[in-house]
Design an enzyme around this catalytic site. Structure first.
Site, PDB file in Angstrom:
ATOM      1  CB  SER A 177      -0.962  -0.005   1.189  1.00  0.00           C
ATOM      2  OG  SER A 177      -1.560  -1.259   1.315  1.00  0.00           O
TER       3      SER A 177
ATOM      4  CG  HIS B 136      -5.012  -2.352  -1.500  1.00  0.00           C
ATOM      5  ND1 HIS B 136      -5.878  -1.702  -0.666  1.00  0.00           N
ATOM      6  CD2 HIS B 136      -3.826  -2.370  -0.856  1.00  0.00           C
ATOM      7  CE1 HIS B 136      -5.245  -1.356   0.444  1.00  0.00           C
ATOM      8  NE2 HIS B 136      -3.997  -1.746   0.341  1.00  0.00           N
TER       9      HIS B 136
END
Lengths: 74, 273
Positions: free
Chosen positions: B152, B175
């Site tokens: 992330s 994501h």
């Protein structure tokens, strides 16, 4: 405030409402002002430095989480 | 010599007569130790001096000679803690400590290069981007190594350096930014999240070789993650899509950093007039 993490949020934030910051106090550690907090073992550890001297942040004895003996409470 | 009555009285002289006259044709007899098997493998015990052993026993470590390194190693582990103080079960890296540290690194004449070691599960968007921006704006050479994971918000930090490495087994999860905290179900909320996401996408595509379309495609790919949409890139995959420069570990990273530091030194010295 947005958390961007693949971890489950419930796991990350578990116990957030039970966090107790009432033991926080401002002290001087090795000549540097810092905020300390009592951990679960009852020892005080550094949470944050309040110094404006960037070199204090490179000192190994002042890393957040270090257990300390304060110089004096102010 | 006549002063001494016997050999015992002569200091430093040992009365020794060789059994045979030494010469090129005589083979000296070889005496084995009586209790020792001549065919047994001999081991030679080399050890630390008593002094070192004593320190190991007493304090559990040996005294490492203090050599000031000209590189600074920053480790970013666990959650990147930002505006919210996370509960104590989280291992965190505090950005309010890292940022002045980076200032000190920039200022210090002793530090010539920075090695960033990442094993993070993400964290606060703002804190992560702040660290990433600080790293990019350092004038000193920087190299990052992703070990374990750089998920992330770890992705922009990994690509923020001048050169990035990823361990063969390390993974990076890409994501979308999810909704969390207080969410008001109005179109503005989604617009706001979209903007936050754009900041990350723009930073990553600006500082690595991956294209915006490719990064977004990885971000919104379905069927790879169990609980989410997105992609997990492992080692070489991150290099193949242009996100990371090379696979490798500490030796490669240090070699590259030293090379960049030398280059910088030469540039600063300039041509002789």
């Amino acid at each position: 405030m947005i958390l961007y993490t693949p971890m489950q949020l419930e796991l990350v934030l578990a116990g957030l409402d039970q966090m107790d910051h009432s033991s926080d106090r401002k002290v001087t550690v090795n000549g540097v002002p810092a905020i300390v907090r009592k951990n679960s073992a009852g020892k005080e550890e550094i949470v944050q430095l309040l110094s404006t001297n960037p070199n204090d942040y490179l000192r190994g004895d002042l890393l957040p989480g270090t257990q300390i003996i304060p110089d004096c409470a102010n | 010599m006549s002063y001494y009555k016997s050999f015992n009285q002569v200091p430093g002289i040992f009365p020794y007569q060789p059994p045979a006259q030494p010469g090129p044709e005589t083979n000296p007899e070889h005496h084995e130790h009586p209790n020792q098997d001549p065919n047994a493998e001999r081991t030679r015990i080399t050890g630390k001096s008593k002094n070192t052993l004593d320190t190991v026993k007493e304090i559990g470590s040996t005294q490492v000679p203090e050599v000031k390194s000209n590189i600074h190693c920053l480790t970013i582990v666990g959650q990147i803690e930002g505006h919210l103080v996370l509960p104590p079960q989280n291992k965190t890296t505090k950005y309010e400590h890292l940022i002045p540290q980076l200032v000190a690194i920039e200022q210090s004449p002793e530090i010539e290069g920075v090695l960033i070691i990442l094993n993070t599960v993400g964290g606060d968007v703002e804190a992560g981007l702040a660290i990433a921006e600080m790293i990019t704006s350092l004038s000193k050479p920087t190299v990052s190594v992703v070990l374990g994971g750089g998920h992330s918000i770890g992705v922009p930090i990994a690509v923020a350096t001048d050169y990035s490495f990823i361990a063969e087994t390390a993974s990076m999860t890409i994501h979308p930014i999810r909704l969390n905290g207080l969410v008001i179900g109005v179109p503005q909320t989604y617009e706001y999240l979209d903007k936050m996401q754009d900041r990350v996408v723009r930073f990553v595509t600006h500082h690595s070789k991956i294209s915006q379309d490719k990064f977004r495609e990885l971000m919104f790919r379905t069927g790879e993650l169990a609980r989410d949409i997105g992609t997990v890139l492992i080692g070489q995959e991150a290099v193949d899509c242009g996100l990371i420069d090379e696979t490798g570990g500490i030796s490669k990273a240090l070699e590259k950093l030293n090379c960049m530091m030398d280059e910088r030194k030469h540039r600063n010295e300039g041509p002789l007039q």
